[in-house]
Design a protein around this motif. Structure first.
Motif, PDB file in Angstrom:
ATOM      1  N   TRP A   1      16.646 100.379 -13.356  1.00  0.00           N
ATOM      2  CA  TRP A   1      16.014 101.076 -12.228  1.00  0.00           C
ATOM      3  C   TRP A   1      14.503 101.086 -12.428  1.00  0.00           C
ATOM      4  O   TRP A   1      14.013 101.354 -13.521  1.00  0.00           O
ATOM      5  CB  TRP A   1      16.535 102.510 -12.139  1.00  0.00           C
TER       6      TRP A   1
ATOM      7  N   THR B   1       9.336 103.277  -7.671  1.00  0.00           N
ATOM      8  CA  THR B   1       8.485 102.604  -6.690  1.00  0.00           C
ATOM      9  C   THR B   1       8.043 103.612  -5.638  1.00  0.00           C
ATOM     10  O   THR B   1       8.250 104.813  -5.792  1.00  0.00           O
ATOM     11  CB  THR B   1       9.233 101.401  -6.073  1.00  0.00           C
TER      12      THR B   1
ATOM     13  N   SER C   1      11.575 107.381  -5.218  1.00  0.00           N
ATOM     14  CA  SER C   1      12.011 106.075  -4.706  1.00  0.00           C
ATOM     15  C   SER C   1      12.259 105.127  -5.881  1.00  0.00           C
ATOM     16  O   SER C   1      11.570 105.198  -6.891  1.00  0.00           O
ATOM     17  CB  SER C   1      10.941 105.477  -3.795  1.00  0.00           C
TER      18      SER C   1
ATOM     19  N   GLU D   1      13.799 100.955  -7.135  1.00  0.00           N
ATOM     20  CA  GLU D   1      14.350  99.628  -6.859  1.00  0.00           C
ATOM     21  C   GLU D   1      15.389  99.343  -7.928  1.00  0.00           C
ATOM     22  O   GLU D   1      15.187  99.682  -9.102  1.00  0.00           O
ATOM     23  CB  GLU D   1      13.249  98.562  -6.894  1.00  0.00           C
TER      24      GLU D   1
ATOM     25  N   GLU E   1      17.270  96.516 -10.036  1.00  0.00           N
ATOM     26  CA  GLU E   1      17.176  95.115 -10.448  1.00  0.00           C
ATOM     27  C   GLU E   1      18.380  94.766 -11.312  1.00  0.00           C
ATOM     28  O   GLU E   1      18.884  95.619 -12.048  1.00  0.00           O
ATOM     29  CB  GLU E   1      15.887  94.869 -11.255  1.00  0.00           C
TER      30      GLU E   1
ATOM     31  N   GLU F   1      15.390  91.671  -7.933  1.00  0.00           N
ATOM     32  CA  GLU F   1      15.411  92.926  -7.171  1.00  0.00           C
ATOM     33  C   GLU F   1      16.531  92.856  -6.136  1.00  0.00           C
ATOM     34  O   GLU F   1      16.606  91.912  -5.351  1.00  0.00           O
ATOM     35  CB  GLU F   1      14.066  93.133  -6.471  1.00  0.00           C
TER      36      GLU F   1
ATOM     37  N   GLY G   1      15.994  98.470  -2.333  1.00  0.00           N
ATOM     38  CA  GLY G   1      15.116  99.633  -2.467  1.00  0.00           C
ATOM     39  C   GLY G   1      15.864 100.857  -1.960  1.00  0.00           C
ATOM     40  O   GLY G   1      16.710 100.755  -1.062  1.00  0.00           O
TER      41      GLY G   1
END
Length: 368
Positions: free
Chosen positions: A185, A188, A196, A198, A200, A209, A212
């Motif tokens: 994680w 972002t 927030s 993303e 991966e 990625e 989101g």
């Protein structure tokens, strides 16, 4: 849907939707069960049906014409954010756009009383020309609301509870799509969630990625009748994941009607590896001009697409300099290539001549 399409055609002075984009409205690749995007959508549906039986309402036929309020204001995009510009967004008129993301439907669905939903649809952004960018692509948005009684006994506050549930849910989804892969994680920023993240995954020797996501900003919930609740949201690009899962090398292929492409995919079969059916050589043409203050690369790409359509494979800045008078020159290399046949020299020269004329006339630049 016809009525909404007719609106796009009206000659409003603020309308910047070209025919190449207009022709995509209503095609809905994500609703074709034998298409890679439809196969991926249905596989994600399977995951949510299996793990949250009957909980999530699914929407995949919402009209892509939305108000600027829906597209920007409802999801807290700042008034001065670059995404609101005519350079980045397709405007039908001063108050209506082709949605830039499926989040444009969040507020209305919340107001309609929905608390668990998946929204899939075609989204539109003016963009560069290369193998992974296309001005119309497809997204899926997921949204889940929690009421206070759901987290009260957990020993966590609402935000922590929602974030933990979000991560568990999406790690499960990534495993469902990609198998037992390593995940991480990354923190972002998005205007509409806080915190927030993303997600991966380590796939084919690289970090990729996948999506989101985050805990929904309280303001969105309050504005839509859900005070004291918390929620999570995620958004993923279907093309991005399908290119990886099906080994599809170029985003233009998703729009191909060539049987050699479409016949390789069938309903329910995720991850069948695409076998290239032809590799015609690209043809490169360079073009130099003095730019003006209004020049943007997105506008150049729009002109190139308007003439070459999907035969334009890439537009790349290869040189730029500023002379003693303060004038700046850009040199772009345009790659032309068909996925399906060899292009003739005559065809390419015609396209390039037309591109040069249009660039000169529409972008008001001085060719060199």
């Amino acid at each position: 849907m016809a009525s909404s399409i007719d609106v796009v055609k009206e000659g409003d002075p603020t309308n910047n939707v070209p025919d190449t984009i207009y022709s995509k409205i209503g095609l809905q690749l994500h609703r074709r069960d034998n298409h890679p995007l439809g196969i991926l959508k249905n596989t994600i549906y399977e995951y949510f049906d299996k793990n949250f039986s009957g909980l999530f309402n699914k929407f995949d036929d919402l009209c892509p014409l939305v108000s600027i309020r829906q597209n920007f204001d409802d999801v807290l995009v700042p008034a001065d954010h670059v995404s609101r510009s005519y350079n980045d967004t397709y405007y039908v008129d001063a108050q209506t756009v082709l949605r830039c993301h499926t989040s444009a439907h969040q507020a209305e669905l919340l107001r309609d009383g929905h608390t668990h939903f998946l929204v899939t649809g075609d989204v539109y952004r003016r963009d560069s020309i290369d193998s992974t960018h296309y001005p119309c692509f497809h997204q899926m948005e997921g949204f889940r609301v929690f009421s206070p009684d759901e987290w009260s006994g957990s020993g966590m506050d609402g935000t922590a509870y929602a974030a933990a549930d979000l991560k568990k849910t999406l790690e499960g989804l990534a495993k469902h799509l990609f198998g037992a892969v390593e995940m991480r994680w990354v923190d972002t920023y998005f205007p509409f969630t806080n915190p927030s993240f993303e997600l991966e995954i380590y796939f084919q020797d690289d970090w990729l990625e996948v999506l989101g996501c985050g805990v929904t900003e309280q303001e969105i919930l309050k504005n839509n009748g859900r005070t004291d609740h918390v929620a999570w949201a995620f958004g993923l690009g279907l093309e991005r994941l399908a290119m990886v899962l099906f080994d599809i090398p170029d985003i233009r292929l998703f729009w191909s009607n060539d049987k050699r492409f479409t016949s390789q995919f069938s309903e329910g079969k995720l991850g069948v590896k695409f076998k290239p059916f032809s590799k015609f050589p690209p043809c490169y043409k360079d073009m130099s001009f003095w730019i003006n203050e209004e020049f943007t690369e997105n506008n150049l790409c729009e002109v190139v697409r308007g003439i070459a359509g999907d035969l334009a494979e890439e537009v790349k800045l290869i040189d730029n300099f500023t002379n003693k008078k303060g004038m700046t020159s850009h040199c772009y290399r345009i790659a032309y290539r068909s996925m399906e046949r060899s292009l003739t020299d005559e065809e390419i020269n015609d396209m390039q001549w037309n591109v040069r004329e249009e660039v000169k006339n529409k972008l008001k630049v001085e060719l060199r």
